[in-house]
Design an enzyme around this catalytic site. Structure first.
Site, PDB file in Angstrom:
ATOM      1  N   ARG A  19       0.837  -1.114   0.160  1.00  0.00           N
ATOM      2  CA  ARG A  19      -0.269   0.204  -0.437  1.00  0.00           C
ATOM      3  C   ARG A  19       1.075   1.402   0.031  1.00  0.00           C
ATOM      4  NH1 ARG A  19      -4.876  -1.026   2.373  1.00  0.00           N
ATOM      5  NH2 ARG A  19      -6.414  -2.749   1.331  1.00  0.00           N
ATOM      6  N   ARG A  73      -7.581  11.258  -5.238  1.00  0.00           N
ATOM      7  CA  ARG A  73      -8.959  10.956  -5.296  1.00  0.00           C
ATOM      8  C   ARG A  73     -10.038  11.656  -4.638  1.00  0.00           C
ATOM      9  NH1 ARG A  73     -11.699   8.302  -3.902  1.00  0.00           N
ATOM     10  NH2 ARG A  73     -11.449   6.755  -2.261  1.00  0.00           N
ATOM     11  N   ASP A 103      -6.686  -2.913  -7.209  1.00  0.00           N
ATOM     12  CA  ASP A 103      -7.339  -3.479  -6.270  1.00  0.00           C
ATOM     13  C   ASP A 103      -7.342  -5.103  -7.199  1.00  0.00           C
ATOM     14  OD1 ASP A 103      -8.444  -2.158  -3.361  1.00  0.00           O
ATOM     15  OD2 ASP A 103      -9.220  -4.181  -3.472  1.00  0.00           O
ATOM     16  N   ARG A 161      -3.677   6.304   1.611  1.00  0.00           N
ATOM     17  CA  ARG A 161      -4.264   7.964   1.968  1.00  0.00           C
ATOM     18  C   ARG A 161      -3.469   8.025   2.521  1.00  0.00           C
ATOM     19  NH1 ARG A 161      -9.380   4.802   3.958  1.00  0.00           N
ATOM     20  NH2 ARG A 161      -7.904   3.153   3.967  1.00  0.00           N
ATOM     21  N   TYR A 174     -15.160 -12.098   0.831  1.00  0.00           N
ATOM     22  CA  TYR A 174     -15.230 -10.992   0.585  1.00  0.00           C
ATOM     23  C   TYR A 174     -17.032 -10.329  -0.262  1.00  0.00           C
ATOM     24  CZ  TYR A 174     -12.102  -7.312   1.827  1.00  0.00           C
ATOM     25  OH  TYR A 174     -10.555  -6.984   2.148  1.00  0.00           O
TER      26      TYR A 174
HETATM   27  O1  CP3 Z   1      -0.040  -1.619  -2.074  1.00  0.00           O
HETATM   28  C1  CP3 Z   1      -0.322  -1.090  -3.503  1.00  0.00           C
HETATM   29  O2  CP3 Z   1      -0.062   0.960  -2.908  1.00  0.00           O
HETATM   30  C2  CP3 Z   1      -0.883  -1.118  -4.566  1.00  0.00           C
HETATM   31  C3  CP3 Z   1      -2.391  -0.708  -4.351  1.00  0.00           C
HETATM   32  C4  CP3 Z   1      -3.061  -1.821  -3.337  1.00  0.00           C
HETATM   33  C5  CP3 Z   1      -4.735  -1.425  -3.122  1.00  0.00           C
HETATM   34  N1  CP3 Z   1      -4.911  -2.283  -2.565  1.00  0.00           N
HETATM   35  C6  CP3 Z   1      -5.050  -0.053  -2.928  1.00  0.00           C
HETATM   36  C7  CP3 Z   1      -6.095   0.133  -2.186  1.00  0.00           C
HETATM   37  C8  CP3 Z   1      -3.429  -3.204  -3.075  1.00  0.00           C
HETATM   38  C9  CP3 Z   1      -2.206  -4.308  -3.397  1.00  0.00           C
HETATM   39  C10 CP3 Z   1      -4.403  -3.293  -3.079  1.00  0.00           C
HETATM   40  C11 CP3 Z   1      -4.551  -5.004  -2.356  1.00  0.00           C
HETATM   41  C12 CP3 Z   1      -5.663  -5.229  -1.513  1.00  0.00           C
HETATM   42  N2  CP3 Z   1      -7.191  -4.084  -1.781  1.00  0.00           N
HETATM   43  C13 CP3 Z   1      -5.832  -6.222  -0.547  1.00  0.00           C
HETATM   44  C14 CP3 Z   1      -4.979  -7.235  -0.275  1.00  0.00           C
HETATM   45  C15 CP3 Z   1      -3.830  -6.652   0.661  1.00  0.00           C
HETATM   46  C16 CP3 Z   1      -4.165  -6.748   2.272  1.00  0.00           C
HETATM   47  O3  CP3 Z   1      -4.348  -5.154   2.752  1.00  0.00           O
HETATM   48  O4  CP3 Z   1      -4.685  -7.155   2.820  1.00  0.00           O
HETATM   49  C17 CP3 Z   1      -7.302  -6.238  -0.037  1.00  0.00           C
HETATM   50  C18 CP3 Z   1      -7.733  -7.400   1.136  1.00  0.00           C
HETATM   51  C19 CP3 Z   1      -8.079  -5.107  -0.556  1.00  0.00           C
HETATM   52  C20 CP3 Z   1      -9.080  -4.785  -0.304  1.00  0.00           C
HETATM   53  C21 CP3 Z   1      -9.434  -3.571  -0.097  1.00  0.00           C
HETATM   54  N3  CP3 Z   1      -9.737  -2.115  -1.220  1.00  0.00           N
HETATM   55  C22 CP3 Z   1      -9.179  -2.722   1.699  1.00  0.00           C
HETATM   56  C23 CP3 Z   1      -9.781  -4.011   2.583  1.00  0.00           C
HETATM   57  C24 CP3 Z   1      -9.436  -1.520   1.331  1.00  0.00           C
HETATM   58  C25 CP3 Z   1      -8.794  -0.176   2.530  1.00  0.00           C
HETATM   59  C26 CP3 Z   1     -10.210  -0.102   3.056  1.00  0.00           C
HETATM   60  C27 CP3 Z   1     -10.096   1.653   3.942  1.00  0.00           C
HETATM   61  O5  CP3 Z   1     -11.128   2.287   3.450  1.00  0.00           O
HETATM   62  O6  CP3 Z   1      -8.893   1.051   4.588  1.00  0.00           O
HETATM   63  C28 CP3 Z   1      -9.275  -1.416   0.061  1.00  0.00           C
HETATM   64  C29 CP3 Z   1      -9.084   0.361  -0.346  1.00  0.00           C
HETATM   65  C30 CP3 Z   1      -7.932   0.719  -0.823  1.00  0.00           C
HETATM   66  N4  CP3 Z   1      -7.467  -0.781  -1.889  1.00  0.00           N
HETATM   67  C31 CP3 Z   1      -7.491   1.349  -0.939  1.00  0.00           C
HETATM   68  C32 CP3 Z   1      -6.028   1.303  -1.717  1.00  0.00           C
HETATM   69  C33 CP3 Z   1      -4.510   2.912  -1.635  1.00  0.00           C
HETATM   70  C34 CP3 Z   1      -7.903   3.112  -0.020  1.00  0.00           C
HETATM   71  C35 CP3 Z   1      -8.808   3.381  -0.396  1.00  0.00           C
HETATM   72  C36 CP3 Z   1      -8.518   4.755  -1.185  1.00  0.00           C
HETATM   73  O7  CP3 Z   1      -8.357   5.527  -1.584  1.00  0.00           O
HETATM   74  O8  CP3 Z   1     -10.042   5.426  -0.344  1.00  0.00           O
END
Ligand code: CP3
Length: 362
Positions: free
Chosen positions: A31, A44, A80, A35, A158
């Site tokens: 990640r 965003r 994602d 944010r 999910y």
């Molecule tokens: O690592 C990176 O920088 C690459 C981008 C990346 C994202 N998601 C961007 C993201 C990667 C590799 C993921 C994988 C992902 N997505 C996983 C596996 C990794 C882990 O965290 O275990 C999972 C479970 C998801 C599903 C998901 N998407 C979740 C649980 C969330 C977070 C929700 C929250 O509000 O905290 C997301 C959203 C997400 N994916 C964000 C980012 C940067 C943040 C949301 C936003 O910008 O509003």
């Protein structure tokens, strides 16, 4: 491939993944585009989450943002894991402050009939492959580009839970009550994941990581039955597909969060790199995984709340415990929104400082 990409100037990540000598340990952060970065928040503020994923120029831009700030040895394409359920016809929304949400999750096995099982991944997720190719061009060889996918169990959970959950009891109920339907769903997901990873590699991804983020909730019995076989299947099938297409193989990483009970099996599941969460002691992981895999990790993401001096000490300890061979420095999970960007910088700099090798020892 047809793409003519700029030559790679920093291949530390790929050498570490293959077990070759490195002059310093490569470092990146899960990640890393997220944010905690003001520039990410600015993007965003203008564009909805999945719009960023679906617009190659925006996905490329946020992938490059952390590389402009930090001396990272890898980038990871902005996307994602939930794009796969979307490709299968499910609606997924990113709810601010809550996370991903499925308005119509799978409730019973009959709901699987609603899935578009004949989905053409190359078409429905073409925006990911375009983003990968564009980003690989724009990175200009600064460091390798990582592609990724969620693993079958994590995606299944999910799709059934419909969002975040502590117990995963709805999804686990399927494993106990509908084992056949569960295997059918997991197999469908595994095949789509194989296609998605292969297409990212063909588009320019130089390493791919599989995220089994919900491994720990299964415990050993369910993990061996419903997660590990598909994790193995994916590594085998990706390699077979690349061979058939005469595309060069790339290293593969498995991150099975909280599956410390399965380290031996994971080390034997066909992945070059085992990514560790922070609950595992580095030396313990090494003795259980053996010398033929690279380890990745595993600073507790919350350690980035400590002072920069302490973060330097944590990095030093990690270098001491992992050693400088077959290790990729990273966090044990992703960055949090309230992390201070300067504290990540302190981690990166300390890893580089303490892992620097005298050139005559290489
Ligand atoms: O690592 C990176 O920088 C690459 C981008 C990346 C994202 N998601 C961007 C993201 C990667 C590799 C993921 C994988 C992902 N997505 C996983 C596996 C990794 C882990 O965290 O275990 C999972 C479970 C998801 C599903 C998901 N998407 C979740 C649980 C969330 C977070 C929700 C929250 O509000 O905290 C997301 C959203 C997400 N994916 C964000 C980012 C940067 C943040 C949301 C936003 O910008 O509003």
């Amino acid at each position: 491939m047809d793409h003519k990409f700029p030559p790679l100037k920093n291949d530390l990540l790929l050498r570490a993944a293959r077990g070759e000598p490195v002059e310093r340990v490569p470092v990146w952060a899960m990640r890393q585009a997220g944010r905690y970065l003001p520039e990410f928040k600015a993007t965003r503020a203008e564009h909805e989450f999945f719009k960023v994923c679906r617009t190659p120029e925006l996905a490329c831009e946020v992938t490059l943002q952390p590389l402009r700030r930090y001396d990272f040895d890898a980038s990871i394409i902005f996307s994602d894991i939930l794009v796969i359920p979307q490709a299968l016809g499910m609606t997924v929304e990113m709810v601010p402050g809550k996370g991903p949400s499925f308005p119509e999750p799978l409730v019973t096995p009959e709901d699987m009939e609603k899935l578009d099982t004949k989905c053409k991944v190359a078409e429905s997720l073409s925006y990911v492959y375009e983003a990968v190719t564009l980003t690989r061009m724009k990175i200009d060889g600064q460091c390798p580009l990582i592609g990724f996918a969620g693993a079958p169990w994590t995606l299944m959970s999910y799709m059934i839970e419909g969002g975040g959950t502590k117990t995963h009891s709805k999804a686990k109920k399927w494993l106990y009550c509908y084992p056949e339907a569960s295997h059918k769903l997991l197999q469908l997901l595994a095949d789509v994941i194989v296609d998605h990873l292969v297409l990212q590699i063909c588009a320019g991804a130089q390493l791919v990581q599989l995220f089994e983020s919900h491994a720990g909730i299964l415990g050993p019995n369910l993990f061996y039955k419903f997660a590990l076989p598909y994790i193995k299947y994916i590594s085998v099938k990706v390699r077979e597909a690349l061979t058939a297409k005469e595309v060069e193989h790339v290293p593969m990483t498995i991150f099975a969060k909280d599956a410390h009970f399965a380290l031996e099996e994971l080390a034997d599941s066909g992945y070059e790199v085992i990514s560790l969460d922070w609950t595992i002691k580095p030396k313990h992981a090494r003795s259980r995984c053996g010398e033929n895999v690279t380890l990745q990790g595993n600073l507790d993401p919350c350690a980035l709340y400590a002072s920069k001096e302490e973060i330097g000490e944590f990095a030093k300890e990690l270098v001491h415990s992992f050693g400088t061979k077959r290790w990729i420095a990273n966090l044990g999970h992703g960055m949090y929104p309230d992390h201070d960007p300067e504290h990540l910088e302190a981690f990166i700099e300390a890893i580089h400082k303490y892992s620097q090798q005298p050139s005559d020892e290489l």
